[in-house]
Design a protein around this motif. Structure first.
Motif, short mmCIF file in Angstrom:
data_model
loop_
_atom_site.label_atom_id
_atom_site.label_comp_id
_atom_site.label_asym_id
_atom_site.label_seq_id
_atom_site.Cartn_x
_atom_site.Cartn_y
_atom_site.Cartn_z
N ARG A 109 0.77 -1.15 -0.03
CA ARG A 109 0.08 -0.01 -0.16
C ARG A 109 0.92 1.24 0.02
N PRO A 110 1.16 1.61 -1.20
CA PRO A 110 2.23 2.83 -1.47
C PRO A 110 1.40 4.29 -0.58
N LYS A 111 0.23 4.22 -0.54
CA LYS A 111 -0.45 5.55 0.46
C LYS A 111 0.16 5.50 1.81
N LYS A 112 0.40 4.41 2.18
CA LYS A 112 0.98 4.21 3.80
C LYS A 112 2.53 4.52 3.58
N SER A 113 3.24 3.91 2.76
CA SER A 113 4.69 3.77 2.58
C SER A 113 5.35 5.21 1.96
N LYS A 114 4.08 5.83 1.11
CA LYS A 114 4.40 6.96 0.29
C LYS A 114 5.70 6.58 -0.77
N VAL A 115 5.76 5.49 -1.30
CA VAL A 115 6.66 5.00 -2.02
C VAL A 115 6.15 4.34 -3.29
N PHE A 116 6.12 5.10 -4.50
CA PHE A 116 5.29 4.29 -5.62
C PHE A 116 6.39 3.77 -6.66
N GLU A 117 7.49 4.29 -6.61
CA GLU A 117 8.59 3.86 -7.47
C GLU A 117 10.08 4.16 -7.09
N ASP A 118 11.06 3.23 -7.67
CA ASP A 118 12.17 3.82 -7.26
C ASP A 118 13.21 4.13 -8.80
N GLU A 119 14.52 4.09 -8.72
CA GLU A 119 15.05 4.32 -9.96
C GLU A 119 14.68 3.23 -11.12
N TYR A 120 14.51 2.17 -10.59
CA TYR A 120 14.49 0.68 -11.75
C TYR A 120 12.93 0.36 -11.84
N VAL A 121 11.95 0.53 -10.82
CA VAL A 121 10.76 -0.29 -10.88
C VAL A 121 9.64 0.80 -10.45
N LYS A 122 8.52 0.41 -10.94
CA LYS A 122 7.22 1.13 -10.48
C LYS A 122 6.27 0.38 -10.15
N PHE A 123 5.50 0.78 -8.91
CA PHE A 123 4.53 -0.20 -8.28
C PHE A 123 3.30 -0.29 -9.31
N VAL A 124 2.57 -1.18 -9.55
CA VAL A 124 1.51 -1.28 -10.65
C VAL A 124 0.11 -1.25 -9.62
N GLY A 125 0.13 -2.00 -8.65
CA GLY A 125 -1.00 -2.15 -7.72
C GLY A 125 -1.05 -3.43 -7.21
N ALA A 126 -2.15 -3.74 -6.23
CA ALA A 126 -2.30 -5.05 -5.51
C ALA A 126 -3.75 -5.63 -6.07
N PHE A 127 -3.64 -6.78 -6.41
CA PHE A 127 -4.61 -7.46 -7.42
C PHE A 127 -5.10 -8.50 -6.63
N PRO A 128 -6.45 -8.85 -6.60
CA PRO A 128 -6.84 -10.37 -6.32
C PRO A 128 -6.28 -11.42 -7.20
N TYR A 129 -5.97 -12.70 -6.57
CA TYR A 129 -5.69 -13.75 -7.45
C TYR A 129 -6.25 -14.93 -7.02
N GLN A 130 -6.41 -16.20 -7.80
CA GLN A 130 -6.98 -17.22 -7.49
C GLN A 130 -6.05 -18.52 -7.52
N MET A 131 -5.94 -19.02 -6.56
CA MET A 131 -4.73 -19.99 -6.61
C MET A 131 -5.09 -21.34 -7.44
N ASP A 132 -6.26 -21.47 -7.67
CA ASP A 132 -6.74 -22.53 -8.56
C ASP A 132 -6.72 -21.85 -10.20
N ALA A 133 -6.47 -20.68 -10.26
CA ALA A 133 -6.24 -19.96 -11.81
C ALA A 133 -4.75 -20.83 -12.30
N GLY A 134 -4.79 -21.17 -13.57
CA GLY A 134 -3.62 -21.45 -14.19
C GLY A 134 -2.80 -20.25 -14.81
N SER A 135 -1.71 -20.41 -15.33
CA SER A 135 -0.98 -19.32 -15.98
C SER A 135 -1.79 -19.26 -17.27
N ILE A 136 -1.60 -18.27 -18.04
CA ILE A 136 -2.45 -17.83 -19.45
C ILE A 136 -1.89 -18.90 -20.25
N VAL A 137 -0.46 -19.07 -20.10
CA VAL A 137 0.31 -20.07 -20.95
C VAL A 137 -0.19 -21.46 -21.05
#
Length: 139
Positions: A109-137
């Motif tokens: 949660r970048p609203k708490k940490s106040k860090v959205f990116e550094d010199e190499y990476v940007k935070f995209v977001g936090a997303f729900p996922y399902q452990m029974d979902a396979g990979s797209i490939v």
């Protein structure tokens, strides 16, 4: 929860995603080296106090960039979050990425940490996922 070195955002069934457009080979090895507490520079930059390395997955290209979906598709459980991650990265202004960091069962949660990116990476977001979902490939 906050610790002396940062935040802890564990949360089941949520994947936090970061991406880069920097060539992986151009990032110094020191960025990925762990300190005495087992935390690397990436985590320190984002004020992440602790994460389970077993819950981290990375994917990408050694050099250059690839279409977003090509980087996300082979990742674990990607069928359940890939489209949302892709749309958010596009909203941030990128259509190709060099690599991706996924941290499962973690709701950064970048609203708490106040860090959205550094010199190499940007935070995209936090997303729900399902452990029974396979990979797209796999589908």
């Amino acid at each position: 929860m906050t610790t002396q070195t940062g935040f802890e955002f564990e949360k089941e069934s949520v994947v936090s995603a970061w991406y880069s457009t920097t060539n992986f080979s151009d990032i110094p090895d020191s960025y990925f080296e762990e300190d005495a507490n087992g935390i690397d520079q990436w985590a320190r930059n984002f004020l992440i106090a602790h994460y389970d390395a077993e819950n981290m997955e990375t994917n990408g290209s050694e050099s250059g960039t690839l279409p977003i979906i090509d980087v996300i598709a082979p990742c674990s459980y990607s069928h359940s979050y890939a489209e949302a991650v892709k749309k958010k990265i596009e909203k941030l202004g990128d259509t190709e990425i060099s690599w991706l960091i996924l941290l499962f069962d973690y709701e950064y949660r970048p609203k708490k940490s106040k860090v959205f990116e550094d010199e190499y990476v940007k935070f995209v977001g936090a997303f729900p996922y399902q452990m029974d979902a396979g990979s797209i490939v796999e589908i």
